[in-house]
Design an enzyme around this catalytic site. Sequence first.
Site, PDB file in Angstrom:
ATOM      1  CB  SER A   7      -0.578   0.268   0.948  1.00  9.37           C
ATOM      2  OG  SER A   7      -1.919   1.254   1.167  1.00  9.37           O
ATOM      3  CG  HIS A  32      -4.329  -1.146  -2.483  1.00 11.27           C
ATOM      4  ND1 HIS A  32      -4.977  -1.263  -1.888  1.00 11.27           N
ATOM      5  CD2 HIS A  32      -4.471  -0.361  -0.524  1.00 11.27           C
ATOM      6  CE1 HIS A  32      -6.185  -1.518  -1.519  1.00 11.27           C
ATOM      7  NE2 HIS A  32      -5.469  -0.552  -0.648  1.00 11.27           N
ATOM      8  CG  ASP A  34      -4.861   3.244   0.329  1.00  6.01           C
ATOM      9  OD1 ASP A  34      -5.898   2.275  -0.230  1.00  6.01           O
ATOM     10  OD2 ASP A  34      -4.503   2.975   1.598  1.00  6.01           O
ATOM     11  CG  MET A  36      -7.582   7.834   1.750  1.00  7.39           C
ATOM     12  SD  MET A  36      -6.796   8.129   3.918  1.00  7.39           S
ATOM     13  CE  MET A  36      -5.747   6.107   3.724  1.00  7.39           C
ATOM     14  CG  HIS A  66      -8.927   1.002  -1.113  1.00 10.72           C
ATOM     15  ND1 HIS A  66      -8.974   0.897   0.510  1.00 10.72           N
ATOM     16  CD2 HIS A  66     -10.617   0.669  -0.457  1.00 10.72           C
ATOM     17  CE1 HIS A  66      -9.778   0.662   0.725  1.00 10.72           C
ATOM     18  NE2 HIS A  66     -11.005   1.012   0.789  1.00 10.72           N
ATOM     19  CG  MET A  68     -10.945   4.355   1.417  1.00  5.66           C
ATOM     20  SD  MET A  68      -9.363   4.159   2.507  1.00  5.66           S
ATOM     21  CE  MET A  68      -8.310   4.016   1.684  1.00  5.66           C
ATOM     22  CG  MET A 137     -12.476  -2.187   5.041  1.00  2.00           C
ATOM     23  SD  MET A 137     -10.639  -1.362   3.663  1.00  2.00           S
ATOM     24  CE  MET A 137      -9.235  -0.867   5.379  1.00  2.00           C
ATOM     25  CG  ASP A 171      -6.613  -2.453   3.114  1.00  2.52           C
ATOM     26  OD1 ASP A 171      -5.321  -1.807   3.229  1.00  2.52           O
ATOM     27  OD2 ASP A 171      -7.040  -1.116   2.074  1.00  2.52           O
TER      28      ASP A 171
HETATM   29  C1  DX5 Z   1      -6.203   1.896   5.231  1.00  3.83           C
HETATM   30  C2  DX5 Z   1      -5.981   2.504   4.085  1.00  3.83           C
HETATM   31  C3  DX5 Z   1      -4.726   0.825   3.819  1.00  3.83           C
HETATM   32  C4  DX5 Z   1      -3.155   1.121   4.349  1.00  3.83           C
HETATM   33  C5  DX5 Z   1      -3.286  -0.116   5.543  1.00  3.83           C
HETATM   34  O1  DX5 Z   1      -7.475   2.654   5.487  1.00  3.83           O
HETATM   35  O2  DX5 Z   1      -6.703   1.403   3.190  1.00  3.83           O
HETATM   36  O3  DX5 Z   1      -4.477   0.335   2.480  1.00  3.83           O
HETATM   37  O4  DX5 Z   1      -2.330   1.624   4.350  1.00  3.83           O
HETATM   38  O5  DX5 Z   1      -2.392   0.203   6.016  1.00  3.83           O
HETATM   39  P1  DX5 Z   1      -1.282  -0.868   6.507  1.00  3.83           P
HETATM   40  O6  DX5 Z   1      -0.694  -2.297   5.946  1.00  3.83           O
HETATM   41  O7  DX5 Z   1      -0.129  -0.326   7.176  1.00  3.83           O
HETATM   42  O8  DX5 Z   1      -2.501  -1.163   7.974  1.00  3.83           O
HETATM   43 ZN    ZN Z   2      -6.672   0.398   1.486  1.00  3.72          ZN
END
Ligand code: DX5
Ligand code: ZN
Length: 213
Positions: A7, A32, A34, A36, A66, A68, A137, A171
């Site tokens: 990620s 991956h 993210d 947000m 991903h 979010m 999640m 994740d």
């Molecule tokens: C959290 C993200 C994850 C995050 C995971 O909301 O969706 O992808 O980067 O990080 P780790 O592996 O450090 O928990």
């Molecule tokens: Zn994620």
Amino acid sequence: MIELAPSLLAADLLNLESEIGDMLSRGVTRLHFDVMDAHFVPNLSFSPELCAAVKARFPECRLDVHLMMDNPGKYLKTFAEAGADILTVHQEVLPDARPILDAIKALGVKCGLSVKPATLADTLTKYLDMLDNILIMTVEPGFGGQKFMVDMLDKIRLLRAWGYKGDIAVDGGVTLDNARQITDAGANVLVMGTSFFHAQDRDLVVRSVKELS
Ligand code: DX5
Ligand code: ZN
């Protein structure tokens, strides 16, 4: 095959080119990514412009995006054009996910649905036949480095028991210590932020995940 998906959130943000290059040089191609929006989750992260820049520099990198966000439908085309290979949206913001999943497929991108810890696996049943990816999640989304919620593994077992054959990615808080438990439950994609990018020995992480297959 068990796949590792580092990620990007946990990478050295001032050196993304070398971080992604390093990941690819170890034979890991699923990144991956993210996104947000500070509404669906209490944090902000990566833009479509960054997604496009990564794809332009590293075409071989498979971008597992991903989303979010409260309104993912508005950004599907943008991320598809930016080079996303997989677009995963959250079940919680979609009274009916079908139109969005169809729209993702129509863009030529693999489609996924994600569930937050409080969302039951049952909410996914009506979509199983159209999904390429389910993202479970195992922390509250929004931040890296949180503690893994082991109870979420039941969702994976249920999905496999219902006959779902596509990818199940996990994740949040995934480490080499809980990886075996996760894959034994039936997941085949391990998203690792902290555990990959902050690892003392990234080769050990890659090798250990390979050995789970
Ligand atoms: C959290 C993200 C994850 C995050 C995971 O909301 O969706 O992808 O980067 O990080 P780790 O592996 O450090 O928990
Ligand atoms: Zn994620």
